[in-house]
Write a protein that holds these residues in place. Structure first.
Motif, PDB file in Angstrom:
ATOM      1  N   MET A   1      40.126  41.462  39.014  1.00 16.70           N
ATOM      2  CA  MET A   1      40.612  42.101  40.252  1.00 16.70           C
ATOM      3  C   MET A   1      39.601  43.187  40.652  1.00 16.70           C
ATOM      4  SD  MET A   1      44.306  43.895  40.760  1.00 16.70           S
ATOM      5  CE  MET A   1      44.906  44.348  42.376  1.00 16.70           C
ATOM      6  N   GLU A   2      38.877  42.924  41.747  1.00 17.56           N
ATOM      7  CA  GLU A   2      37.766  43.811  42.133  1.00 17.56           C
ATOM      8  C   GLU A   2      38.235  45.238  42.431  1.00 17.56           C
ATOM      9  OE1 GLU A   2      34.583  43.163  41.766  1.00 17.56           O
ATOM     10  OE2 GLU A   2      35.295  41.256  40.942  1.00 17.56           O
ATOM     11  N   LEU A   3      39.387  45.350  43.105  1.00 17.40           N
ATOM     12  CA  LEU A   3      39.918  46.680  43.445  1.00 17.40           C
ATOM     13  C   LEU A   3      40.154  47.512  42.173  1.00 17.40           C
ATOM     14  CD1 LEU A   3      41.198  48.703  45.481  1.00 17.40           C
ATOM     15  CD2 LEU A   3      43.360  47.479  45.193  1.00 17.40           C
ATOM     16  N   LEU A   4      40.660  46.851  41.138  1.00 22.91           N
ATOM     17  CA  LEU A   4      40.921  47.548  39.870  1.00 22.91           C
ATOM     18  C   LEU A   4      39.615  47.971  39.192  1.00 22.91           C
ATOM     19  CD1 LEU A   4      42.667  48.474  37.471  1.00 22.91           C
ATOM     20  CD2 LEU A   4      42.837  46.087  36.766  1.00 22.91           C
ATOM     21  N   GLN A  29      49.446  60.425  37.612  1.00 19.22           N
ATOM     22  CA  GLN A  29      49.635  60.219  39.050  1.00 19.22           C
ATOM     23  C   GLN A  29      49.657  58.706  39.267  1.00 19.22           C
ATOM     24  OE1 GLN A  29      47.770  62.412  42.650  1.00 19.22           O
ATOM     25  NE2 GLN A  29      46.193  61.053  41.891  1.00 19.22           N
ATOM     26  N   LEU A  30      50.497  58.252  40.192  1.00 25.10           N
ATOM     27  CA  LEU A  30      50.591  56.813  40.455  1.00 25.10           C
ATOM     28  C   LEU A  30      50.099  56.518  41.867  1.00 25.10           C
ATOM     29  CD1 LEU A  30      54.169  56.333  38.950  1.00 25.10           C
ATOM     30  CD2 LEU A  30      52.018  55.635  37.883  1.00 25.10           C
ATOM     31  N   ASP A  31      49.124  55.638  41.990  1.00 22.51           N
ATOM     32  CA  ASP A  31      48.621  55.228  43.296  1.00 22.51           C
ATOM     33  C   ASP A  31      49.455  54.023  43.737  1.00 22.51           C
ATOM     34  OD1 ASP A  31      47.280  54.037  45.409  1.00 22.51           O
ATOM     35  OD2 ASP A  31      45.296  54.595  44.641  1.00 22.51           O
ATOM     36  N   ILE A  32      50.422  54.284  44.614  1.00 24.52           N
ATOM     37  CA  ILE A  32      51.410  53.248  44.955  1.00 24.52           C
ATOM     38  C   ILE A  32      50.794  52.107  45.771  1.00 24.52           C
ATOM     39  CG2 ILE A  32      53.641  52.819  46.088  1.00 24.52           C
ATOM     40  CD1 ILE A  32      53.806  54.462  43.451  1.00 24.52           C
ATOM     41  N   ALA A  33      49.886  52.437  46.670  1.00 26.27           N
ATOM     42  CA  ALA A  33      49.228  51.374  47.454  1.00 26.27           C
ATOM     43  C   ALA A  33      48.471  50.441  46.497  1.00 26.27           C
ATOM     44  CB  ALA A  33      48.278  51.984  48.476  1.00 26.27           C
ATOM     45  N   PHE A  34      47.820  51.025  45.507  1.00 30.49           N
ATOM     46  CA  PHE A  34      47.104  50.228  44.507  1.00 30.49           C
ATOM     47  C   PHE A  34      48.092  49.410  43.661  1.00 30.49           C
ATOM     48  CE2 PHE A  34      46.028  50.286  39.958  1.00 30.49           C
ATOM     49  CZ  PHE A  34      45.040  49.312  39.973  1.00 30.49           C
ATOM     50  N   LEU A  35      49.190  50.054  43.246  1.00 35.71           N
ATOM     51  CA  LEU A  35      50.177  49.337  42.410  1.00 35.71           C
ATOM     52  C   LEU A  35      50.826  48.178  43.170  1.00 35.71           C
ATOM     53  CD1 LEU A  35      51.824  52.218  40.350  1.00 35.71           C
ATOM     54  CD2 LEU A  35      50.193  50.510  39.578  1.00 35.71           C
ATOM     55  N   ASN A  36      50.940  48.317  44.493  1.00 36.03           N
ATOM     56  CA  ASN A  36      51.432  47.188  45.292  1.00 36.03           C
ATOM     57  C   ASN A  36      50.495  45.994  45.177  1.00 36.03           C
ATOM     58  OD1 ASN A  36      53.925  47.927  46.476  1.00 36.03           O
ATOM     59  ND2 ASN A  36      52.864  49.251  47.920  1.00 36.03           N
ATOM     60  N   GLU A  37      49.204  46.249  45.184  1.00 30.57           N
ATOM     61  CA  GLU A  37      48.229  45.149  45.044  1.00 30.57           C
ATOM     62  C   GLU A  37      48.324  44.525  43.650  1.00 30.57           C
ATOM     63  OE1 GLU A  37      46.645  43.947  47.662  1.00 30.57           O
ATOM     64  OE2 GLU A  37      47.719  45.521  48.742  1.00 30.57           O
ATOM     65  N   VAL A  38      48.551  45.370  42.639  1.00 32.94           N
ATOM     66  CA  VAL A  38      48.741  44.874  41.267  1.00 32.94           C
ATOM     67  C   VAL A  38      49.992  43.989  41.214  1.00 32.94           C
ATOM     68  CG1 VAL A  38      49.409  45.633  38.932  1.00 32.94           C
ATOM     69  CG2 VAL A  38      47.506  46.745  40.114  1.00 32.94           C
TER      70      VAL A  38
END
Ligand code: 5GP
Length: 189
Positions: A1-4, A29-38
Motif C-alpha cells: 500500500m503506497e500511501l502507508l 494520534q489516529l489519522d482517520i482519513a488514512f485509517l479509512n483507506e486501510v
C-alpha cells in the motif's frame, strides 16, 4: 500500500530493539482519513470471505478494526488484556508473550461474542513474532469458529511471525512488509 509506505517514510521513527514508532498516525494520534483507506484495503482483500466478525486486541487494534468494520458491516470484538470485574465469567483465555513489553499477559474474550458459526477476520497494527495472532487464533479455535484471515497493517518481515502463519496456511495479508530497520534505514519488501 503506497500511501502507508509514504506515511512510514515521512512520519515513523525507529526505536531501540527494532521497534517502529508510528504514534503520529496509528498508535497514539489516529489519522482517520488514512485509517479509512486501510479499512477499504482490508475490505478489498477479504471481500470474498463472508466475514461475520472482526477480532482484535486492545488497545491499538481497536481503532483500525472499528474503521475497517464499517466497510464489512460487522461487529468488532476486542480481546481484553486488562482484568476487569465487569467481564463475563465465561471466557476463552489465552496467554500472549509481548515482544515490546517483554512479558506474558492473558487475553480474554467472553464466550457470548464468538460463536461456532462465526467467520472471523483478525486485524492488528503490527505482526512481529505472531504471539498476539496465535493467542487470538487459539481463542477462535476454542470457540469452534472459523478463521478466514488475518489483516495486518505493518508486518516486520525480519521477525518470524509472518513465515510461521503462512506455513500454517493462514490467509495473511499485510499492507506493508518491512525487511529491515537497520541504522534508521527502513527497507520495504
Ligand atoms: P507479535 O505478537 O506479532 O510478536 O507482536 C505484535 C504486537 O506487538 C503488536 O500488537 C504491537 O502492539 C506490538 N509490536 C511489535 N512490534 C512493534 C513495533 O515495531 N512497533 C510498535 N509500535 N508495536 C509493535
Amino acid at each position: 500500500m503506497e500511501l502507508l509506505k509514504k506515511k512510514i517514510l515521512d512520519e515513523a521513527g525507529v526505536e531501540e530493539g527494532h521497534i517502529l514508532k508510528v504514534d503520529s498516525f496509528l498508535n497514539h494520534q489516529l489519522d482517520i482519513a488514512f485509517l479509512n483507506e486501510v479499512g477499504k484495503e482490508f475490505k478489498r482483500l477479504f471481500n470474498d470471505n463472508n466475514i461475520t466478525k472482526i477480532l482484535t486486541l486492545e488497545t491499538s487494534g481497536i481503532a483500525i478494526a472499528s474503521i475497517a468494520a464499517q466497510y464489512f458491516n460487522v461487529p468488532v470484538v476486542f480481546a481484553k488484556k486488562i482484568e476487569t470485574k465487569n467481564l463475563d465469567k465465561e471466557t476463552y483465555d489465552s496467554d500472549v508473550y509481548s515482544y515490546t513489553k517483554g512479558r506474558t499477559y492473558k487475553i480474554r474474550v467472553s464466550k457470548k461474542y464468538i460463536l461456532p458459526e462465526d467467520r472471523i477476520l483478525i486485524i492488528d497494527d503490527f505482526l512481529a513474532n505472531a504471539q498476539a495472532a496465535l493467542g487470538l487464533m487459539d481463542i477462535i479455535n476454542r470457540a469452534g469458529a472459523k478463521l478466514e484471515g488475518i489483516g495486518i497493517v505493518i508486518e516486520k518481515g525480519f521477525q518470524d511471525g509472518g513465515e510461521l502463519l503462512r506455513k500454517k496456511g493462514v490467509n495473511l495479508q499485510s499492507l506493508v512488509i518491512i525487511d529491515s530497520l537497520e541504522e534508521n534505514n527502513i527497507k520495504f519488501r
